[in-house]
Scaffold this active site. Structure first.
Site, PDB file in Angstrom:
ATOM      1  N   GLY A 101      -2.419  -3.626 -11.214  1.00  0.00           N
ATOM      2  CA  GLY A 101      -1.267  -2.999 -10.521  1.00  0.00           C
ATOM      3  C   GLY A 101      -2.084  -2.087  -9.410  1.00  0.00           C
ATOM      4  O   GLY A 101      -3.130  -1.646  -9.465  1.00  0.00           O
ATOM      5  N   ALA A 115     -14.898   2.180   1.583  1.00  0.00           N
ATOM      6  CA  ALA A 115     -16.301   3.069   1.279  1.00  0.00           C
ATOM      7  C   ALA A 115     -17.217   2.006   0.910  1.00  0.00           C
ATOM      8  O   ALA A 115     -18.433   2.184   1.166  1.00  0.00           O
ATOM      9  CB  ALA A 115     -15.722   3.997   0.289  1.00  0.00           C
ATOM     10  N   VAL A 116     -16.802   0.743  -0.089  1.00  0.00           N
ATOM     11  CA  VAL A 116     -17.868  -0.059  -0.598  1.00  0.00           C
ATOM     12  C   VAL A 116     -18.435  -0.710   0.724  1.00  0.00           C
ATOM     13  O   VAL A 116     -19.437  -1.106   0.669  1.00  0.00           O
ATOM     14  CB  VAL A 116     -17.001  -1.014  -1.322  1.00  0.00           C
ATOM     15  N   ARG A 173      -2.637 -10.541 -11.198  1.00  0.00           N
ATOM     16  CA  ARG A 173      -3.295 -10.604 -12.474  1.00  0.00           C
ATOM     17  C   ARG A 173      -3.322 -12.118 -12.828  1.00  0.00           C
ATOM     18  O   ARG A 173      -2.377 -12.858 -12.611  1.00  0.00           O
ATOM     19  CB  ARG A 173      -2.011  -9.930 -13.465  1.00  0.00           C
ATOM     20  N   ASP A 211      -8.195  -1.212 -16.770  1.00  0.00           N
ATOM     21  CA  ASP A 211      -9.125  -1.645 -17.919  1.00  0.00           C
ATOM     22  C   ASP A 211      -9.051  -3.102 -18.020  1.00  0.00           C
ATOM     23  O   ASP A 211      -9.846  -4.119 -18.434  1.00  0.00           O
ATOM     24  CB  ASP A 211      -9.103  -0.964 -19.272  1.00  0.00           C
ATOM     25  N   THR A 244      -5.626   2.875 -10.672  1.00  0.00           N
ATOM     26  CA  THR A 244      -4.168   2.827 -11.230  1.00  0.00           C
ATOM     27  C   THR A 244      -3.803   4.253 -11.226  1.00  0.00           C
ATOM     28  O   THR A 244      -4.196   5.282 -11.351  1.00  0.00           O
ATOM     29  CB  THR A 244      -4.586   2.283 -12.778  1.00  0.00           C
ATOM     30  N   ASP A 293      -1.681   5.332 -13.480  1.00  0.00           N
ATOM     31  CA  ASP A 293      -1.540   5.963 -14.679  1.00  0.00           C
ATOM     32  C   ASP A 293      -2.727   6.773 -15.330  1.00  0.00           C
ATOM     33  O   ASP A 293      -2.306   7.655 -16.330  1.00  0.00           O
ATOM     34  CB  ASP A 293      -1.662   4.729 -15.837  1.00  0.00           C
ATOM     35  N   ASP A 319      -5.133   6.151 -16.960  1.00  0.00           N
ATOM     36  CA  ASP A 319      -5.288   6.040 -18.502  1.00  0.00           C
ATOM     37  C   ASP A 319      -6.705   5.326 -18.613  1.00  0.00           C
ATOM     38  O   ASP A 319      -6.857   4.670 -19.778  1.00  0.00           O
ATOM     39  CB  ASP A 319      -4.222   5.150 -18.909  1.00  0.00           C
ATOM     40  N   MET A 352       6.659   5.947 -14.614  1.00  0.00           N
ATOM     41  CA  MET A 352       5.709   4.907 -14.918  1.00  0.00           C
ATOM     42  C   MET A 352       4.511   5.445 -15.937  1.00  0.00           C
ATOM     43  O   MET A 352       4.481   6.914 -16.082  1.00  0.00           O
ATOM     44  CB  MET A 352       4.847   4.371 -13.865  1.00  0.00           C
ATOM     45  N   ARG A 358       3.019   2.612 -19.006  1.00  0.00           N
ATOM     46  CA  ARG A 358       3.161   2.029 -20.092  1.00  0.00           C
ATOM     47  C   ARG A 358       2.850   2.560 -21.204  1.00  0.00           C
ATOM     48  O   ARG A 358       3.401   2.608 -22.212  1.00  0.00           O
ATOM     49  CB  ARG A 358       2.694   0.530 -19.444  1.00  0.00           C
TER      50      ARG A 358
HETATM   51  O1  F6P Z   1      -0.116   0.388 -12.307  1.00  0.00           O
HETATM   52  C1  F6P Z   1       0.280   0.621 -13.802  1.00  0.00           C
HETATM   53  C2  F6P Z   1       1.500   0.353 -13.868  1.00  0.00           C
HETATM   54  O2  F6P Z   1       2.227   1.365 -12.813  1.00  0.00           O
HETATM   55  C3  F6P Z   1       2.304   0.580 -15.248  1.00  0.00           C
HETATM   56  O3  F6P Z   1       2.625   2.150 -15.528  1.00  0.00           O
HETATM   57  C4  F6P Z   1       3.517  -0.124 -15.286  1.00  0.00           C
HETATM   58  O4  F6P Z   1       4.055  -0.511 -16.509  1.00  0.00           O
HETATM   59  C5  F6P Z   1       3.186  -1.327 -14.775  1.00  0.00           C
HETATM   60  O5  F6P Z   1       2.156  -0.796 -13.709  1.00  0.00           O
HETATM   61  C6  F6P Z   1       3.902  -2.272 -14.000  1.00  0.00           C
HETATM   62  O6  F6P Z   1       3.429  -2.924 -13.223  1.00  0.00           O
HETATM   63  P1  F6P Z   1       3.920  -4.341 -12.741  1.00  0.00           P
HETATM   64  O7  F6P Z   1       5.369  -4.077 -12.107  1.00  0.00           O
HETATM   65  O8  F6P Z   1       3.182  -4.770 -11.458  1.00  0.00           O
HETATM   66  O9  F6P Z   1       3.733  -5.442 -13.646  1.00  0.00           O
END
Ligand code: F6P
Length: 328
Positions: free
Chosen positions: A15, A26-27, A76, A107, A130, A132, A134, A174, A176
């Site tokens: 995401g 920066a990289v 992804r 992750d 991300t 999140d 997390d 958001m 998950r």
């Molecule tokens: O980037 C993380 C996140 O925002 C989660 O909180 C959420 O569940 C997920 O991505 C949704 O991503 P996508 O709609 O791209 O599958």
């Protein structure tokens, strides 16, 4: 100095999050600053399989620091989970003589990149990106601060209309698997209730608390619900339950959705992304492999990629206590 590294590649995966562009910038600039060639790989890990490489220089990343999203695109990749996919990716890395990788993502992206690095002995450095927040081993991830500000701004607006109409709003944010966005925006926006995936506080407690709020004179309420919350898994079902069991409020649902992933990054995220991007190239030059660059107590740190992938970040339950106190 590890003299073997001459050409590096950078990609964004999973995401997207605001500030990823600043990290790429920066990289690229730290690579060129150190006389390394830097390639951008488009479409994340999938782009490595599909040979979507392009050499980047300092001017390729101009006017990017303020832009949300990722100009390298993100994806992804199911194919990268297969040995065949990774083998094709390796052939492409060899073709471009790339000897190290910087992966900006979460992750899931780190897991794929780490397996790949191990299989083909390619140094891999991860940068946590991300919204999140997390990822274990870093206090903050790129994009989280911007997302918090986006959410708080949205809830402030919802509060205006909620209070004008004596309504109760369930606002889904958001996260998950992680409640950081819900918890921090809930406190920041003065929510009555905050529901997170890490703690199932139960519907009875929720109803009791909403009833108490009503009795104490509140005429409107805001409940921030993390998308992965245990009792709010289906936010509309939860709204129906509250409608049936709580008198006197009209109940509404707002799902903020992907608006949280976009927008110009906050200054905090731009600086964080820049420091992490510079740190990633520094680490490769030092000869490091299989690490993540994170931030801990304001300092840039190098963390084993395993720590980021396999250990769960500790959730700050004290913040729930704080939220509880101030929402009476
Ligand atoms: O980037 C993380 C996140 O925002 C989660 O909180 C959420 O569940 C997920 O991505 C949704 O991503 P996508 O709609 O791209 O599958």
């Amino acid at each position: 100095m590890n003299n073997e590294i001459k050409n590096i590649a950078v990609l964004t995966s999973g995401g997207d999050s605001p500030g990823m562009n600043a990290a790429i910038r920066a990289v690229v600039r730290n690579a060129v600053y150190n006389n390394l060639k830097c390639y951008g790989i488009y479409q994340g890990l999938q782009g490595m399989i599909d040979d979507e490489f392009s050499e980047l220089g300092p001017r390729s990343v101009r006017n990017l620091i303020n832009r949300g999203g990722t100009f390298l695109k993100s994806a992804r990749s199911e194919e990268f989970k297969t040995k065949e996919g990774r083998s094709r990716a390796y052939e492409n890395l060899k073709k471009h003589a790339i000897d190290a990788l910087v992966v900006i993502g979460g992750d899931g992206s780190f897991t794929g990149a780490s397996i790949f690095g191990e299989e083909y002995d390619i140094p891999v450095v991860g940068i946590p990106g991300t919204i999140d927040n997390d990822i274990n081993g870093t206090d903050y991830t790129i994009g989280y601060d911007t997302a918090l500000n986006t959410v708080v701004e949205a809830i402030d607006k919802i509060r205006d209309t909620a209070s004008s109409h004596n309504r109760l709003f369930l606002v889904e944010v958001m996260g998950r698997d992680a409640g950081d966005i819900a918890l921090n925006t809930g406190i920041g926006a003065g929510a009555e209730e905050i529901l997170v995936p890490e703690e199932d506080l139960g519907t009875d407690r929720l109803m009791e608390s909403l009833n108490n709020s009503k009795k104490s004179g509140k005429t409107s309420s805001i409940i921030v619900v993390s998308e992965g919350d245990q009792i709010g898994k289906n936010i509309t079902a939860l709204a129906d339950y509250i409608k049936t069991n709580l008198e006197g409020y009209e109940v509404k649902v707002t799902v903020l959705g992907h608006i949280q992933r976009g927008g110009s990054p906050s200054c905090y995220d731009r600086v964080l992304a820049t420091r992490l991007g510079v740190g990633a190239v520094d680490a490769l030059i030092e000869g490091k492999k299989k690490i993540m660059i994170g931030i801990s107590h304001k300092k840039i740190v190098q963390v084993p990629l395993e720590t980021a992938i396999y250990n769960k970040k500790v959730f700050d339950t004290d913040l729930l206590r704080v939220a509880d106190i101030v929402s009476i």
